[in-house]
Enzyme design. Sequence first.
Site, PDB file in Angstrom:
ATOM      1  N   CYS A  40     -18.705   5.139 -41.919  1.00  0.00           N
ATOM      2  CA  CYS A  40     -17.813   5.139 -40.758  1.00  0.00           C
ATOM      3  C   CYS A  40     -17.299   3.731 -40.477  1.00  0.00           C
ATOM      4  O   CYS A  40     -17.800   2.757 -41.023  1.00  0.00           O
ATOM      5  CB  CYS A  40     -18.575   5.714 -39.560  1.00  0.00           C
ATOM      6  N   HIS A  41     -16.297   3.640 -39.606  1.00  0.00           N
ATOM      7  CA  HIS A  41     -15.633   2.370 -39.321  1.00  0.00           C
ATOM      8  C   HIS A  41     -16.526   1.266 -38.801  1.00  0.00           C
ATOM      9  O   HIS A  41     -16.321   0.091 -39.110  1.00  0.00           O
ATOM     10  CB  HIS A  41     -14.512   2.603 -38.323  1.00  0.00           C
ATOM     11  N   GLU A  63     -24.497   7.683 -39.628  1.00  0.00           N
ATOM     12  CA  GLU A  63     -23.947   9.044 -39.642  1.00  0.00           C
ATOM     13  C   GLU A  63     -24.707   9.858 -40.694  1.00  0.00           C
ATOM     14  O   GLU A  63     -24.186  10.127 -41.783  1.00  0.00           O
ATOM     15  CB  GLU A  63     -22.440   8.962 -39.972  1.00  0.00           C
ATOM     16  N   ARG A 110     -32.188   0.880 -25.332  1.00  0.00           N
ATOM     17  CA  ARG A 110     -30.912   0.203 -25.512  1.00  0.00           C
ATOM     18  C   ARG A 110     -31.066  -1.262 -25.943  1.00  0.00           C
ATOM     19  O   ARG A 110     -30.402  -1.724 -26.883  1.00  0.00           O
ATOM     20  CB  ARG A 110     -30.162   0.301 -24.191  1.00  0.00           C
ATOM     21  N   ARG A 370     -13.222  10.997 -44.871  1.00  0.00           N
ATOM     22  CA  ARG A 370     -14.638  10.643 -44.866  1.00  0.00           C
ATOM     23  C   ARG A 370     -15.192  10.601 -46.282  1.00  0.00           C
ATOM     24  O   ARG A 370     -14.952  11.509 -47.065  1.00  0.00           O
ATOM     25  CB  ARG A 370     -15.443  11.689 -44.121  1.00  0.00           C
TER      26      ARG A 370
HETATM   27  P1  NAD Z   1      -9.154   5.823 -39.359  1.00  0.00           P
HETATM   28  O1  NAD Z   1      -8.808   4.498 -39.893  1.00  0.00           O
HETATM   29  O2  NAD Z   1      -9.630   6.887 -40.276  1.00  0.00           O
HETATM   30  O3  NAD Z   1      -7.898   6.410 -38.569  1.00  0.00           O
HETATM   31  C1  NAD Z   1      -7.034   5.641 -37.798  1.00  0.00           C
HETATM   32  C2  NAD Z   1      -5.639   6.246 -37.907  1.00  0.00           C
HETATM   33  O4  NAD Z   1      -4.796   5.597 -36.954  1.00  0.00           O
HETATM   34  C3  NAD Z   1      -4.992   6.065 -39.281  1.00  0.00           C
HETATM   35  O5  NAD Z   1      -4.528   7.316 -39.755  1.00  0.00           O
HETATM   36  C4  NAD Z   1      -3.844   5.091 -39.022  1.00  0.00           C
HETATM   37  O6  NAD Z   1      -2.732   5.357 -39.840  1.00  0.00           O
HETATM   38  C5  NAD Z   1      -3.531   5.388 -37.549  1.00  0.00           C
HETATM   39  N1  NAD Z   1      -2.869   4.288 -36.842  1.00  0.00           N
HETATM   40  C6  NAD Z   1      -3.096   2.964 -36.957  1.00  0.00           C
HETATM   41  N2  NAD Z   1      -2.286   2.263 -36.138  1.00  0.00           N
HETATM   42  C7  NAD Z   1      -1.528   3.167 -35.483  1.00  0.00           C
HETATM   43  C8  NAD Z   1      -0.486   3.066 -34.510  1.00  0.00           C
HETATM   44  N3  NAD Z   1      -0.079   1.892 -34.054  1.00  0.00           N
HETATM   45  N4  NAD Z   1       0.070   4.211 -34.052  1.00  0.00           N
HETATM   46  C9  NAD Z   1      -0.348   5.407 -34.513  1.00  0.00           C
HETATM   47  N5  NAD Z   1      -1.314   5.559 -35.448  1.00  0.00           N
HETATM   48  C10 NAD Z   1      -1.897   4.456 -35.923  1.00  0.00           C
HETATM   49  O7  NAD Z   1     -10.253   5.587 -38.206  1.00  0.00           O
HETATM   50  P2  NAD Z   1     -11.259   6.654 -37.561  1.00  0.00           P
HETATM   51  O8  NAD Z   1     -12.472   6.804 -38.393  1.00  0.00           O
HETATM   52  O9  NAD Z   1     -10.502   7.888 -37.203  1.00  0.00           O
HETATM   53  O10 NAD Z   1     -11.693   5.865 -36.231  1.00  0.00           O
HETATM   54  C11 NAD Z   1     -10.771   5.630 -35.204  1.00  0.00           C
HETATM   55  C12 NAD Z   1     -11.378   4.746 -34.120  1.00  0.00           C
HETATM   56  O11 NAD Z   1     -12.418   5.444 -33.418  1.00  0.00           O
HETATM   57  C13 NAD Z   1     -12.037   3.460 -34.641  1.00  0.00           C
HETATM   58  O12 NAD Z   1     -11.652   2.392 -33.759  1.00  0.00           O
HETATM   59  C14 NAD Z   1     -13.517   3.755 -34.503  1.00  0.00           C
HETATM   60  O13 NAD Z   1     -14.280   2.582 -34.369  1.00  0.00           O
HETATM   61  C15 NAD Z   1     -13.526   4.585 -33.246  1.00  0.00           C
HETATM   62  N6  NAD Z   1     -14.750   5.380 -32.980  1.00  0.00           N
HETATM   63  C16 NAD Z   1     -15.203   5.437 -31.689  1.00  0.00           C
HETATM   64  C17 NAD Z   1     -16.322   6.167 -31.359  1.00  0.00           C
HETATM   65  C18 NAD Z   1     -16.782   6.267 -29.941  1.00  0.00           C
HETATM   66  O14 NAD Z   1     -17.871   6.788 -29.692  1.00  0.00           O
HETATM   67  N7  NAD Z   1     -15.993   5.835 -28.967  1.00  0.00           N
HETATM   68  C19 NAD Z   1     -17.027   6.851 -32.366  1.00  0.00           C
HETATM   69  C20 NAD Z   1     -16.537   6.811 -33.661  1.00  0.00           C
HETATM   70  C21 NAD Z   1     -15.393   6.064 -33.964  1.00  0.00           C
HETATM   71  C1  022 Z   2     -19.393   4.738 -33.903  1.00  0.00           C
HETATM   72  N1  022 Z   2     -18.766   3.936 -33.032  1.00  0.00           N
HETATM   73  C2  022 Z   2     -17.602   3.563 -33.590  1.00  0.00           C
HETATM   74  C3  022 Z   2     -17.534   4.156 -34.804  1.00  0.00           C
HETATM   75  N2  022 Z   2     -18.664   4.867 -34.976  1.00  0.00           N
HETATM   76  C4  022 Z   2     -19.226   3.572 -31.794  1.00  0.00           C
HETATM   77  C5  022 Z   2     -19.371   2.230 -31.493  1.00  0.00           C
HETATM   78  C6  022 Z   2     -19.813   1.849 -30.236  1.00  0.00           C
HETATM   79  C7  022 Z   2     -20.114   2.808 -29.280  1.00  0.00           C
HETATM   80  C8  022 Z   2     -19.994   4.141 -29.599  1.00  0.00           C
HETATM   81  C9  022 Z   2     -19.547   4.527 -30.867  1.00  0.00           C
HETATM   82  C10 022 Z   2     -20.515   2.418 -27.983  1.00  0.00           C
HETATM   83  C11 022 Z   2     -19.834   2.692 -26.814  1.00  0.00           C
HETATM   84  C12 022 Z   2     -20.542   2.144 -25.772  1.00  0.00           C
HETATM   85  C13 022 Z   2     -21.660   1.552 -26.304  1.00  0.00           C
HETATM   86  N3  022 Z   2     -21.645   1.692 -27.660  1.00  0.00           N
HETATM   87  C14 022 Z   2     -22.703   0.871 -25.515  1.00  0.00           C
HETATM   88  C15 022 Z   2     -23.771   1.820 -25.139  1.00  0.00           C
HETATM   89  C16 022 Z   2     -24.682   1.239 -24.111  1.00  0.00           C
HETATM   90  O1  022 Z   2     -24.568   0.071 -23.781  1.00  0.00           O
HETATM   91  O2  022 Z   2     -25.527   2.001 -23.605  1.00  0.00           O
HETATM   92  C17 022 Z   2     -22.618   1.215 -28.535  1.00  0.00           C
HETATM   93  C18 022 Z   2     -23.610   2.059 -29.029  1.00  0.00           C
HETATM   94  C19 022 Z   2     -24.614   1.577 -29.918  1.00  0.00           C
HETATM   95  C20 022 Z   2     -24.611   0.244 -30.274  1.00  0.00           C
HETATM   96  C21 022 Z   2     -23.630  -0.599 -29.796  1.00  0.00           C
HETATM   97  C22 022 Z   2     -22.637  -0.107 -28.921  1.00  0.00           C
HETATM   98  C23 022 Z   2     -25.688  -0.275 -31.192  1.00  0.00           C
HETATM   99  O3  022 Z   2     -26.620   0.413 -31.498  1.00  0.00           O
HETATM  100  N4  022 Z   2     -25.605  -1.481 -31.687  1.00  0.00           N
HETATM  101  C24 022 Z   2     -23.657   3.510 -28.656  1.00  0.00           C
HETATM  102 ZN    ZN Z   3     -19.266   6.090 -36.505  1.00  0.00          ZN
END
Ligand code: NAD
Ligand code: 022
Ligand code: ZN
Length: 375
Positions: A40-41, A63, A110, A370
Amino acid sequence: MKTRAAVAYAAGKPLEVTEVDLEGPKEGEVLIEIKATGICHTDEFTLSGADPEGLFPAILGHEGAGIVVDVGKGVASVKKGDHVIPLYTPECRQCPSCLSRKTNLCTAIRATQGQGLMPDGTSRFSIGKEKIHHYMGCSTFSNFTVLPEIAVAKVDPDAPFDKICYIGCGVTTGVGAVLNTANVEAGATAVVFGLGGIGLNVIQGLRLAGADMIIGVDLNNDKKEWGERFGMTHFVNPKEVGGDVVSHLVNMTKRGADQIGGADYTFDCTGNTTVMRQALEACHRGWGQSIVIGVAGAGQEISTRPFQLVTGRVWKGTAFGGARGRTDVPKIVDWYMAGKIEIDPMITHTLTLDEINKGFDLMHAGKSIRSVVVY
Ligand code: NAD
Ligand code: 022
Ligand code: ZN
């Protein structure tokens, strides 16, 4: 014991597959044989050195899916032979956050998790005298890993590891953002920015919730077909829109007697702060909600005019799709087994542990949705 693992020795260097020493589970911990793990990213973000909290050497990966092979003292919720998914967001059911019912961000472990350590402040991984850090409490790039009991979800033993590992992050994040964080209702209109491994799962979550209009936005036209495969009804490439993408989206979503446009729900799945602003401003005045899923680079900031919020738009974020891991992850596995959600077509590449760096290359090149490593 000894285990094979891909070790991240330093930022910017490829992973090295090698033999690592692993201590057995202490009180409240479980030893897991990882059977499969997605790439993953965040793994890439940390490995690249861009993550200011990244620690080295470390065993990355968050993951995964595997089997319990040993349990420490006092472990009652899982036993040897159980199939589990590691949780980077644990669920202790006792901390103020778990008890609040308002968040999934359990605080029980945490502090130590962020330091790459087990809850007792030590690491189970080493090579000779050198300590190796855990990562996001999971370290699934190791064939065997030790996890706190509160950081594993027990799942259906009939479910295939090489598919359900994706539920350990991407699937739950995308589907959960729709069902838990946004709580999308049937008939809603939605815009999903970024159709990668997260955005496609948001799309299938929207389909599950019964959304009517599901607009996907991506700079890459290849993503149109991908989005449609999981329920997207319209595609927008910002590079091909004459002018502003926000006004284009607002126009597309005009409804009702007043012909006010904007989506009921929008999702940022890019991690780009400019896109986050577009997503908020593409929401309907009065009630539109925009959910930030993408994780932006260190030090980045978001902005908009306060007017956007004063007129009733809501800006929200989500971690792990708002899912309470031990409670919700088994349900998502059941949905997969029942055919309610799809995973198989999103797993575009399957690799061996020795090929793990190829998975990072594929992600860089945008060639994979993936990649999964099967042990
Ligand atoms: P990915 O690289 O597979 O997909 C990103 C997509 O966005 C690509 O298809 C790309 O072409 C597109 N894109 C890039 N710039 C763009 C723009 N300006 N306008 C429109 N589309 C655009 O990434 P992913 O695996 O799908 O992850 C996406 C994001 O989610 C990452 O930042 C990742 O860290 C985050 N994430 C967050 C959590 C969470 O719990 N909040 C969990 C997992 C992943
Ligand atoms: C997973 N993420 C991005 C791609 N795959 C991702 C990254 C960070 C978070 C969630 C998903 C995230 C959001 C908020 C927090 N985290 C903070 C949680 C808290 O403070 O309780 C986060 C998490 C774990 C870790 C760091 C940041 C770590 O284990 N190092 C859930
Ligand atoms: Zn992830």
